[in-house]
Each structure stands twice: as structure tokens, then as C-alpha cells.
Design a protein around this motif. Structure first.
Motif: not given
Length: 427
Positions: A151-176
Motif C-alpha cells: 500500500l505504501k508503494h502502490r504505484d510501483e506495484y500497481k496496487v488497488t485500492p488506494k489508501v485514500s479509497e480505503i480511508e473513504e470506505k472506513l469512514r463509511e463503515k464508521l458512519n454506519q
């Protein structure tokens, strides 16, 4: 899920295998039983003993005291007085007529505190009663390090999702309100990103394709094997300064759980009595099946970040450095508190421990590693980490996460050590 014979994949011969020496200042790996009842251990001024309860019961039966023992178990009572009445003042040396020790030395530990030990947390032992480090504990820490690295080197290893996307989903979970549910919390990481990082692979083996996420076959960690460590047997050695040092010394120590006040003065929260091993030195074997690794193809073209054992060590070391830097920052800000509910919270030795800029360890294992060592939290925004902590753990509004730390008191009653740091050296 039961894998049919047609689907099951036979593992090929391991391509790389290295013995690794593991050393650690002090660590604790928990057992299946998180806390012992008072009748399951006995303490003297200098040692804590763990009886062979079957042999103990037979010996007490021969002396007509079995019912007293059963009553103590039912009431969860301390059995020290019963042992003195039955076997005398040196009860810990008692043996059966067959020469069997009721209190084997191998299952006893030095007592590093003058306090009466309560709610003792035991260290894991093998079937012979010997302390050891399970390969599963080491492999689990390596898995977390790989996830963090990807996740830290996501561009080098073509990783999805981005950390920002994980954070967004976590916030959704928290709100739910989902994060507060223990079962959902347990599998939250898997749902958000771990499954994609480790099991979203298809395999090609002997011209047969196995689709992604079909049982354990498509888990990337199948290519990595970690053996249990050699038993942590007490031994003597001479260090570089010519001083005799005891290796693999089992101790029961007082662990201080501390946090801080608003002004960063240390705050005492609790004492935990824990069986630990000091001056750990042991070996385990780390194997990487490079042939099996070649079978894996990620469905989103993510690149595998390791091809050799040296690559795995590098990944672990980078994760250790991130944790080390975070711990340095935390302890530099904490102020000593000479009178915290009767405790002298002097963390000078802990601050000195973290003074080296380069982390001298490879990984942090077992108990005391906290959120930073067992999750990817160091990649997340500070505010979000605190929200997760407040929803899923002990609330501490307006404080960083994690807020508390565990530090170990020496036999002299000084706060001296932090648990879990381990160094790997290829043999």
C-alpha cells in the motif's frame, strides 16, 4: 470449503530455504489461555511455578488432600497454603514416588516483581512445556509487513485500492456503526483490502487454471513457510564485554500500561503481570517457494513485491523502521510523572532505547505491538485512526491512536524495556 482432489494443488519442492537466527531483548507470545486462574500457578518471593496439575492431583490424593484442591479450583483460590500443608515449606522440590517433578523447573519463571501477581498472562509453550515462538506468529507479522509495503508503494506495484479509497470506505463503515461490532471488526481489513492483496489471484498449474478466491489455494502466502522456532531453552553465554549473560530467561514481569494527560505528562492506567522471555536467541526456518510464486497472476495485474528471502527481510525491515520512527516520536513527547497513583513513571530508559535513528530490528512480534504493529494504521490519517479506536476499542476523544503503550519493569523496579522487537540474521 472442501477442496476436491481435482482442484487441490500439490506443493512442489521448496526453492529457497534459510535458517534465521532470531534475537530479541524481551517478548511475549500469548497462549490459548489469555489469563491463568490463581490455582494454575504458585508464586514465591523469587519464582512463579506452573504445576503439572495431573501429577499434583495424584500427589494430593495420596495425602488425602484432593478434595481441598478441588474446592480451591471451584473457588478459584490460591493454593500456596495447601501446598505448604501437604508438602512442606519446600513444596516446589516435591517429586512423586516415580521421581516425577510436580513443579518442573522448565515450566517455572523468575519473578521480577515484589508485588503479588494477579491475573497472570502465560507465554505459549509446546507439548513438552518448552517456551517457543510459533511460526504462525512470525508469518502473521510478515503478512502485515507485506500489506503495508504494497500500500505504501502502490504505484510501483500497481496496487488497488488506494489508501485514500480505503480511508473513504472506513469512514463509511464508521458512519454506519459497523466497526463497533466485534465480528465485523475482525474481518474488516480482509473485506477492505487484505483479500485483494493476498487472495485475488488466479493460478496456472500444469496447464490448469484455478480461479481467484477458491479456498486457500489462491492465497499468496502459501508460497511462504515459516517453521516454529527452536525451544527457548535457558542458557549462558559471554557477551563482547566479557560479562556472562543468561539467554532465553523466562520471567514474570510487571508491565505498565500508560497513556498521557493533555499536557503530555505520563498517566498510569494499569499493571499487567506477564510471563515473558528476556534475551531471546533462537532459530527458525523461512522458506520461499519460488516455483509456486510463479503460478500466481493477480486479477488486477498487481505485481508481487518479493522474489527472494532477502526481499522479504527488506520488506519487514522497512515496516519495522516505520514503527520505530512512530515510537520515537511518541516517547520523545511524553513527560515523566514521579507520582502517578503511587507509580514512578520514569521513561528515560525507553527514550534512550529509541535514540538510534536506524531501527536495529527486523520486525515486531507478539504482545505489546499494538495497532501500529498489527495493522496498516501508520498509513492512515491521524483523525481517522482515532475514530477507529474510539469505535472499536477504548474511547479516548481528542487523543492520538494508539494512545497507550506497554513497557516492562525490570527486576529492580525500573521501567526498562519495550516488548516484541526482534532481529533476524540469516545463518
Amino acid at each position: 470449503m472442501i477442496i476436491s482432489p481435482n482442484t487441490a494443488i500439490q506443493k512442489p519442492t521448496v526453492s529457497q530455504s534459510r535458517k534465521i537466527q532470531l534475537t530479541s531483548p524481551i517478548l511475549h507470545i500469548g497462549s490459548e489461555v489469555s489469563r491463568l486462574n490463581p490455582f494454575e500457578y504458585v508464586q514465591t518471593g523469587s519464582r512463579v511455578y506452573f504445576p503439572d496439575r495431573e501429577i499434583l492431583a495424584k500427589a494430593l490424593q495420596q495425602r488425602g488432600r484432593l478434595q481441598n484442591y478441588i474446592a480451591a479450583i471451584e473457588n478459584r483460590d490460591d493454593i500456596t497454603q495447601l501446598l505448604e500443608d501437604s508438602f512442606g515449606d519446600s513444596w516446589w522440590n516435591t517429586k512423586t514416588g516415580n521421581g516425577e517433578a510436580i513443579f518442573p523447573k522448565i515450566t517455572s519463571s523468575r519473578k521480577w516483581t515484589e508485588q503479588k501477581i494477579t491475573e497472570l498472562r502465560p507465554m505459549i509453550r509446546n507439548g513438552m512445556g518448552q517456551l517457543y515462538i510459533p511460526g504462525s506468529s512470525i508469518k502473521g507479522a510478515i503478512r502485515t509487513a507485506i500489506a503495508y509495503y504494497l500500500l505504501k508503494h502502490r504505484d510501483e506495484y500497481k496496487v488497488t485500492p488506494k489508501v485514500s479509497e480505503i480511508e473513504e470506505k472506513l469512514r463509511e463503515k464508521l458512519n454506519q456503526g459497523d466497526v463497533s461490532h466485534s465480528q465485523k471488526k475482525k474481518f474488516l481489513d480482509d473485506e477492505l483490502f487484505m483479500d485483494n492483496l493476498f487472495t485475488n489471484f488466479s493460478l496456472t498449474y500444469q496447464d490448469k487454471k484455478v480461479p481467484a478466491k477458491i479456498g486457500p489455494n489462491t492465497d499468496l502466502m502459501r508460497a511462504i513457510e515459516v517453521t516454529d522456532s527452536q525451544p527457548l531453552l535457558e542458557d549462558k553465554t559471554v557477551n563482547k564485554r566479557g560479562k556472562e549473560v543468561t539467554l532465553n530467561l523466562p520471567v514474570v514481569a510487571e508491565v505498565i500500561v500508560s497513556s498521557r494527560f493533555d499536557n503530555y505528562t505520563a498517566k498510569y492506567r494499569a499493571s499487567i503481570y506477564t510471563e515473558m522471555v528476556r534475551n531471546v536467541q533462537t532459530e527458525f526456518t523461512l522458506s520461499l517457494d519460488t516455483e509456486m510464486l510463479s503460478w500466481f497472476r493477480h486479477r488486477q495485474d498487481m505485481k508481487i513485491p518479493f522474489q527472494t528471502i532477502d526481499d522479504l527481510i527488506k520488506i519487514c525491515s522497512e515496516f519495522a523502521q516505520e514503527q520505530w520512527d512512530a515510537e520515537y516520536d511518541y516517547w520523545q513527547n511524553i513527560k515523566n510523572n514521579q507520582n502517578a497513583q503511587g507509580k514512578n513513571l520514569n521513561f528515560s530508559d525507553i527514550r534512550s532505547f529509541y535514540e538510534l535513528e536506524k531501527c536495529p530490528f527486523t520486525l515486531r512480534l507478539g504482545w505489546g505491538t499494538g495497532m501500529n504493529g498489527t495493522t496498516i494504521d501508520l498509513l492512515l490519517e491521524e483523525e481517522l485512526k482515532a475514530q477507529i479506536r474510539d469505535a472499536a476499542g477504548i474511547k479516548a476523544p481528542q487523543f492520538e491512536a494508539p494512545k497507550s503503550r506497554r513497557s516492562v519493569m525490570s527486576a529492580n523496579g525500573e521501567i526498562k524495556y519495550v516488548p516484541g522487537w526482534a532481529k533476524f540474521k540469516l545463518c
